[in-house]
Design an enzyme around this catalytic site. Sequence first.
Site, PDB file in Angstrom:
ATOM      1  CD  GLU A  98      -2.763   1.390   2.390  1.00  0.00           C
ATOM      2  OE1 GLU A  98      -3.675   2.242   2.354  1.00  0.00           O
ATOM      3  OE2 GLU A  98      -2.543   0.661   3.381  1.00  0.00           O
ATOM      4  CD  GLU A 133       2.495   8.077   5.190  1.00  0.00           C
ATOM      5  OE1 GLU A 133       2.801   9.247   4.897  1.00  0.00           O
ATOM      6  OE2 GLU A 133       1.475   7.506   4.735  1.00  0.00           O
ATOM      7  CG  ASP A 177      -1.522  15.280  -1.349  1.00  0.00           C
ATOM      8  OD1 ASP A 177      -2.302  16.008  -2.008  1.00  0.00           O
ATOM      9  OD2 ASP A 177      -0.681  15.731  -0.547  1.00  0.00           O
ATOM     10  CE  LYS A 231      -1.139  25.806  -5.209  1.00  0.00           C
ATOM     11  NZ  LYS A 231      -0.084  26.604  -4.552  1.00  0.00           N
ATOM     12  CG  ASP A 277     -13.174  11.938  -1.016  1.00  0.00           C
ATOM     13  OD1 ASP A 277     -11.928  11.855  -1.138  1.00  0.00           O
ATOM     14  OD2 ASP A 277     -13.749  12.883  -0.464  1.00  0.00           O
ATOM     15  CB  THR A 327      -8.949   3.725   4.265  1.00  0.00           C
ATOM     16  OG1 THR A 327      -9.735   4.822   3.763  1.00  0.00           O
ATOM     17  CG2 THR A 327      -8.504   2.868   3.096  1.00  0.00           C
ATOM     18  CE1 TYR A 341      -8.363  11.672   5.869  1.00  0.00           C
ATOM     19  CE2 TYR A 341      -6.627  10.261   4.997  1.00  0.00           C
ATOM     20  CZ  TYR A 341      -7.020  11.400   5.667  1.00  0.00           C
ATOM     21  OH  TYR A 341      -6.066  12.275   6.162  1.00  0.00           O
TER      22      TYR A 341
END
Length: 214
Positions: free
Chosen positions: A43, A68, A119, A123, A155, A194, A196
């Site tokens: 992951e 991570e 993330d 931009k 999402d 998860t 989130y």
Amino acid sequence: MRLRNIRGSKETIAASDYVVQEPETHKGTWGQLFGNEQPVQIEVGMGKGRFIMDMARLHPDRNFVGIEMYDSVLLRAVQKREQLEEDLPNLYFIRMDARNLPDVFEKGEVDKIYLNFSDPWPKERHAKRRLTSCQFLERYDKILAPEGTVEFKTDNRPLFEFSLEEVKEAGWVLDASTFDLHHDAKLMEGNVMTEYEEKFSRAGNPIHKMIIHR
């Protein structure tokens, strides 16, 4: 979202048996670290680790590596794992930048890659930093097994639409996709949420998902 720096996080991570400190030394030999030849699944951007710990618990016949970038976030995952009552011998963590994946895993060494609520880097000039950009798809291609897949959930609709275009541009194959995962019975089979995902779905936000392969 990146957490603020937490004092002592680097030291805690460096001392943890759950974190692989020099992952480059295991390139091509991850089976030896796990002590078996089970499929390796990773992951990228695991956050606080709920998803990958649940996956390791549910699938003891697979090996998992949670990646991570931020010390303060990885620290939370380490703390959460320390509080588990059961051992998870099929799970390790790595603190690293995902751009270096080909330095850590050999060609064909990874069976599946999970990208969860990455993330969005909204931009346009940061588009190449998105984990579903053509640049990252090229990195994944360097480590995935011939039949390996990438599963992506978010999402963020603009990010998802961008990702679908990148898949096409990079010449990957779209196996399945949905703009409303929790109302797609087929793709919801075996779905592991998860932090989130649970938060956003409770708020009524539709979850998008795609599965792709090279």
